[in-house]
Design a protein around this motif. Structure first.
Motif, PDB file in Angstrom:
ATOM      1  N   ASN A 157      31.844  39.682  45.141  1.00  0.00           N
ATOM      2  CA  ASN A 157      31.833  39.524  43.775  1.00  0.00           C
ATOM      3  C   ASN A 157      33.016  38.990  43.264  1.00  0.00           C
ATOM      4  O   ASN A 157      34.165  38.968  43.771  1.00  0.00           O
ATOM      5  CB  ASN A 157      31.918  41.236  43.031  1.00  0.00           C
ATOM      6  CG  ASN A 157      30.686  41.877  43.166  1.00  0.00           C
ATOM      7  OD1 ASN A 157      29.577  41.381  42.587  1.00  0.00           O
ATOM      8  ND2 ASN A 157      30.943  43.002  43.769  1.00  0.00           N
ATOM      9  N   VAL A 158      33.055  37.731  42.361  1.00  0.00           N
ATOM     10  CA  VAL A 158      34.029  37.017  42.156  1.00  0.00           C
ATOM     11  C   VAL A 158      34.147  37.196  40.609  1.00  0.00           C
ATOM     12  O   VAL A 158      33.367  37.104  39.746  1.00  0.00           O
ATOM     13  CB  VAL A 158      33.666  35.475  42.335  1.00  0.00           C
ATOM     14  CG1 VAL A 158      34.967  34.640  41.852  1.00  0.00           C
ATOM     15  CG2 VAL A 158      33.601  35.391  43.811  1.00  0.00           C
ATOM     16  N   GLY A 159      35.633  37.424  39.895  1.00  0.00           N
ATOM     17  CA  GLY A 159      35.696  37.457  38.739  1.00  0.00           C
ATOM     18  C   GLY A 159      37.267  37.818  38.344  1.00  0.00           C
ATOM     19  O   GLY A 159      38.042  37.761  39.235  1.00  0.00           O
ATOM     20  N   ALA A 160      37.251  38.403  37.201  1.00  0.00           N
ATOM     21  CA  ALA A 160      38.541  38.814  36.891  1.00  0.00           C
ATOM     22  C   ALA A 160      38.637  39.948  35.784  1.00  0.00           C
ATOM     23  O   ALA A 160      37.707  40.013  34.962  1.00  0.00           O
ATOM     24  CB  ALA A 160      39.542  37.574  36.161  1.00  0.00           C
ATOM     25  N   ILE A 161      39.514  40.656  35.600  1.00  0.00           N
ATOM     26  CA  ILE A 161      39.465  41.836  34.759  1.00  0.00           C
ATOM     27  C   ILE A 161      41.148  41.953  34.268  1.00  0.00           C
ATOM     28  O   ILE A 161      42.097  41.801  34.918  1.00  0.00           O
ATOM     29  CB  ILE A 161      39.068  43.060  35.327  1.00  0.00           C
ATOM     30  CG1 ILE A 161      39.074  43.908  34.190  1.00  0.00           C
ATOM     31  CG2 ILE A 161      40.212  43.462  36.252  1.00  0.00           C
ATOM     32  CD1 ILE A 161      38.353  45.355  34.711  1.00  0.00           C
ATOM     33  N   LYS A 162      41.226  42.261  32.995  1.00  0.00           N
ATOM     34  CA  LYS A 162      42.524  42.609  32.423  1.00  0.00           C
ATOM     35  C   LYS A 162      43.148  43.774  32.710  1.00  0.00           C
ATOM     36  O   LYS A 162      42.437  44.850  32.455  1.00  0.00           O
ATOM     37  CB  LYS A 162      42.731  42.135  31.035  1.00  0.00           C
ATOM     38  CG  LYS A 162      43.965  41.994  30.463  1.00  0.00           C
ATOM     39  CD  LYS A 162      43.904  41.583  28.946  1.00  0.00           C
ATOM     40  CE  LYS A 162      44.517  40.105  28.980  1.00  0.00           C
ATOM     41  NZ  LYS A 162      44.607  39.536  27.579  1.00  0.00           N
ATOM     42  N   ALA A 163      44.161  44.189  33.311  1.00  0.00           N
ATOM     43  CA  ALA A 163      44.812  45.588  33.436  1.00  0.00           C
ATOM     44  C   ALA A 163      45.232  46.032  32.146  1.00  0.00           C
ATOM     45  O   ALA A 163      45.615  45.185  31.254  1.00  0.00           O
ATOM     46  CB  ALA A 163      46.036  45.461  34.713  1.00  0.00           C
ATOM     47  N   PRO A 164      45.380  47.147  32.201  1.00  0.00           N
ATOM     48  CA  PRO A 164      46.154  47.882  30.831  1.00  0.00           C
ATOM     49  C   PRO A 164      47.591  47.455  30.495  1.00  0.00           C
ATOM     50  O   PRO A 164      47.741  47.221  29.302  1.00  0.00           O
ATOM     51  CB  PRO A 164      46.147  49.301  31.323  1.00  0.00           C
ATOM     52  CG  PRO A 164      45.328  49.703  32.388  1.00  0.00           C
ATOM     53  CD  PRO A 164      45.166  48.293  33.310  1.00  0.00           C
ATOM     54  N   ASP A 165      48.417  46.930  31.591  1.00  0.00           N
ATOM     55  CA  ASP A 165      49.486  46.124  31.336  1.00  0.00           C
ATOM     56  C   ASP A 165      49.213  44.811  30.931  1.00  0.00           C
ATOM     57  O   ASP A 165      50.452  44.356  30.625  1.00  0.00           O
ATOM     58  CB  ASP A 165      50.369  46.614  32.384  1.00  0.00           C
ATOM     59  CG  ASP A 165      50.041  45.751  33.545  1.00  0.00           C
ATOM     60  OD1 ASP A 165      48.902  45.140  33.654  1.00  0.00           O
ATOM     61  OD2 ASP A 165      50.703  45.996  34.706  1.00  0.00           O
ATOM     62  N   GLY A 166      48.195  44.145  30.857  1.00  0.00           N
ATOM     63  CA  GLY A 166      47.921  42.901  30.359  1.00  0.00           C
ATOM     64  C   GLY A 166      47.834  41.824  31.451  1.00  0.00           C
ATOM     65  O   GLY A 166      47.768  40.762  31.316  1.00  0.00           O
ATOM     66  N   ARG A 167      48.336  42.326  32.717  1.00  0.00           N
ATOM     67  CA  ARG A 167      47.924  41.341  33.654  1.00  0.00           C
ATOM     68  C   ARG A 167      46.673  41.111  33.870  1.00  0.00           C
ATOM     69  O   ARG A 167      45.599  41.942  33.797  1.00  0.00           O
ATOM     70  CB  ARG A 167      48.610  41.873  35.136  1.00  0.00           C
ATOM     71  CG  ARG A 167      50.023  42.061  35.011  1.00  0.00           C
ATOM     72  CD  ARG A 167      50.670  42.793  36.316  1.00  0.00           C
ATOM     73  NE  ARG A 167      50.046  44.086  36.523  1.00  0.00           N
ATOM     74  CZ  ARG A 167      49.555  44.475  37.740  1.00  0.00           C
ATOM     75  NH1 ARG A 167      49.423  43.839  38.489  1.00  0.00           N
ATOM     76  NH2 ARG A 167      48.835  45.845  37.787  1.00  0.00           N
ATOM     77  N   VAL A 168      46.246  39.813  34.547  1.00  0.00           N
ATOM     78  CA  VAL A 168      44.895  39.405  34.905  1.00  0.00           C
ATOM     79  C   VAL A 168      44.835  39.755  36.470  1.00  0.00           C
ATOM     80  O   VAL A 168      45.551  39.034  37.239  1.00  0.00           O
ATOM     81  CB  VAL A 168      44.460  37.965  34.450  1.00  0.00           C
ATOM     82  CG1 VAL A 168      43.174  37.716  34.991  1.00  0.00           C
ATOM     83  CG2 VAL A 168      44.687  37.822  33.032  1.00  0.00           C
ATOM     84  N   ILE A 169      43.818  40.487  36.845  1.00  0.00           N
ATOM     85  CA  ILE A 169      43.470  40.643  38.237  1.00  0.00           C
ATOM     86  C   ILE A 169      42.272  40.187  38.683  1.00  0.00           C
ATOM     87  O   ILE A 169      41.151  40.258  38.033  1.00  0.00           O
ATOM     88  CB  ILE A 169      43.713  42.359  38.334  1.00  0.00           C
ATOM     89  CG1 ILE A 169      44.916  43.016  38.052  1.00  0.00           C
ATOM     90  CG2 ILE A 169      43.064  42.565  39.998  1.00  0.00           C
ATOM     91  CD1 ILE A 169      44.710  44.404  38.063  1.00  0.00           C
ATOM     92  N   ARG A 170      42.346  39.187  39.508  1.00  0.00           N
ATOM     93  CA  ARG A 170      41.372  38.589  40.199  1.00  0.00           C
ATOM     94  C   ARG A 170      40.803  38.915  41.262  1.00  0.00           C
ATOM     95  O   ARG A 170      41.649  39.555  42.285  1.00  0.00           O
ATOM     96  CB  ARG A 170      41.766  37.059  40.423  1.00  0.00           C
ATOM     97  CG  ARG A 170      42.172  36.201  39.089  1.00  0.00           C
ATOM     98  CD  ARG A 170      42.357  34.576  39.419  1.00  0.00           C
ATOM     99  NE  ARG A 170      42.927  34.244  38.109  1.00  0.00           N
ATOM    100  CZ  ARG A 170      42.003  34.030  37.039  1.00  0.00           C
ATOM    101  NH1 ARG A 170      40.822  34.442  36.881  1.00  0.00           N
ATOM    102  NH2 ARG A 170      42.538  33.401  35.909  1.00  0.00           N
ATOM    103  N   TYR A 171      39.270  38.991  41.515  1.00  0.00           N
ATOM    104  CA  TYR A 171      38.881  39.703  42.850  1.00  0.00           C
ATOM    105  C   TYR A 171      37.669  38.492  43.363  1.00  0.00           C
ATOM    106  O   TYR A 171      37.356  37.605  42.615  1.00  0.00           O
ATOM    107  CB  TYR A 171      38.359  40.952  42.557  1.00  0.00           C
ATOM    108  CG  TYR A 171      37.383  41.161  41.489  1.00  0.00           C
ATOM    109  CD1 TYR A 171      35.948  40.800  41.633  1.00  0.00           C
ATOM    110  CD2 TYR A 171      37.907  41.272  40.060  1.00  0.00           C
ATOM    111  CE1 TYR A 171      35.081  40.623  40.755  1.00  0.00           C
ATOM    112  CE2 TYR A 171      37.069  41.293  39.064  1.00  0.00           C
ATOM    113  CZ  TYR A 171      35.524  41.045  39.065  1.00  0.00           C
ATOM    114  OH  TYR A 171      34.604  41.239  38.050  1.00  0.00           O
TER     115      TYR A 171
END
Length: 114
Positions: A26-40
């Protein structure tokens, strides 16, 4: 048949072959609660399924085995590769790996021959 259903059929089929091992990428990104973008995932354009096919080397190498990189991009019957997916596919092929665009289990059946 949907892309998800095709992918599930391919995963189940390849899972029966001891010489092939695939993993969902799976490729994508999600915004963490602290605003950081986490890519996977590996990278944009990388295939839906990645893994390897175990190959027995020619007799002059005394039966050694190696794992050949495997990349399977699953597409619905009319689906097309994005430019990033085509770049990924070309890179895998140039490096000597196997890169398949699969629209059904029939497109990966040759991998089950080992």
């Amino acid at each position: 048949m949907s892309e998800a259903a095709i992918q599930q059929d391919i995963r189940l089929s390849l899972g029966k072959c001891p010489a092939v091992r695939t993993f969902r990428n799976n490729v994508g990104a999600i915004k963490a609660p602290d605003g950081r973008v986490i890519r996977y995932g590996l990278c944009n354009g990388s295939a839906d399924l990645i893994g390897w096919q175990t190959v027995t080397i020619t007799p002059d190498m005394v039966g050694q085995r190696f794992a050949r990189f495997l990349s399977v991009e699953v597409k619905a019957p009319k689906g097309r590769l994005t430019p990033e997916q085509e770049t990924w596919r070309s890179a895998v092929l140039k490096a000597g790996g196997i890169a398949i665009v699969a629209r059904s289990v029939d497109d990966v059946r040759f991998l089950l021959a080992d």
